[in-house]
Design a protein around this motif. Structure first.
Motif, PDB file in Angstrom:
ATOM      1  N   GLU A  68       0.826  -1.203   0.000  1.00  0.00           N
ATOM      2  CA  GLU A  68       0.000   0.000   0.000  1.00  0.00           C
ATOM      3  C   GLU A  68       0.861   1.255   0.000  1.00  0.00           C
ATOM      4  O   GLU A  68       0.519   2.249  -0.650  1.00  0.00           O
ATOM      5  N   LEU A  69       1.979   1.223   0.718  1.00  0.00           N
ATOM      6  CA  LEU A  69       2.882   2.371   0.717  1.00  0.00           C
ATOM      7  C   LEU A  69       3.470   2.599  -0.674  1.00  0.00           C
ATOM      8  O   LEU A  69       3.540   3.731  -1.153  1.00  0.00           O
ATOM      9  N   GLU A 108       2.157   1.646  -3.539  1.00  0.00           N
ATOM     10  CA  GLU A 108       1.082   2.126  -4.416  1.00  0.00           C
ATOM     11  C   GLU A 108       0.801   3.606  -4.189  1.00  0.00           C
ATOM     12  O   GLU A 108       0.570   4.356  -5.139  1.00  0.00           O
ATOM     13  N   LEU A 109       0.824   4.041  -2.940  1.00  0.00           N
ATOM     14  CA  LEU A 109       0.622   5.450  -2.628  1.00  0.00           C
ATOM     15  C   LEU A 109       1.737   6.300  -3.235  1.00  0.00           C
ATOM     16  O   LEU A 109       1.483   7.365  -3.817  1.00  0.00           O
ATOM     17  N   ASP A 117       1.231   6.594  -6.953  1.00  0.00           N
ATOM     18  CA  ASP A 117       0.204   7.608  -7.245  1.00  0.00           C
ATOM     19  C   ASP A 117       0.824   9.006  -7.299  1.00  0.00           C
ATOM     20  O   ASP A 117       0.529   9.789  -8.200  1.00  0.00           O
ATOM     21  N   ARG A 144      -4.459   8.347   4.327  1.00  0.00           N
ATOM     22  CA  ARG A 144      -3.660   8.687   3.147  1.00  0.00           C
ATOM     23  C   ARG A 144      -2.753   9.873   3.456  1.00  0.00           C
ATOM     24  O   ARG A 144      -1.558   9.847   3.170  1.00  0.00           O
ATOM     25  N   LEU A 154       1.339   9.812   3.631  1.00  0.00           N
ATOM     26  CA  LEU A 154       2.125  10.713   2.787  1.00  0.00           C
ATOM     27  C   LEU A 154       3.088  11.544   3.633  1.00  0.00           C
ATOM     28  O   LEU A 154       4.257  11.709   3.290  1.00  0.00           O
TER      29      LEU A 154
END
Length: 92
Positions: free
Chosen positions: A3-4, A6-7, A10, A62, A66
């Motif tokens: 998930e990190l 993928e973030l 993005d 999120r 970040l």
């Protein structure tokens, strides 16, 4: 960990001139991308460890992730130095 990544992907796909809010401050995506490019596995593990150690409610996960990713390079050394100091000398 996925998930990190993928973030971060993005963010890396955003135009350089896009604005990203980090710790309540708008930053250009190009600045955030430059910081993210310096991250390695140890920084990611550090962020995950901080997330596991956090006992307060996170309203916007999120934004929290970040910010922790962005600040990881600046805080990782002092965090582990403080942990070692605590482990070696205790709380008094």
């Amino acid at each position: 960990m996925d998930e990190l990544v993928e973030l971060m992907v993005d963010v890396m796909m955003m135009p350089d001139y896009a604005a990203i809010r980090i710790a309540g401050t708008e930053r250009l995506a190009v600045v955030v991308k430059e910081r993210f490019m310096k991250l390695d596995y140890s920084h990611m593990a550090y962020v995950i460890g901080c997330l596991h150690g956090n006992t307060s409610k996170v309203g916007n996960i999120r934004s929290y992730l970040l910010t922790t990713l962005y600040n990881a390079i600046l805080t990782i050394d002092n965090y582990y130095r403080a942990e070692v100091g605590h482990d070696l000398y205790g709380s008094g």
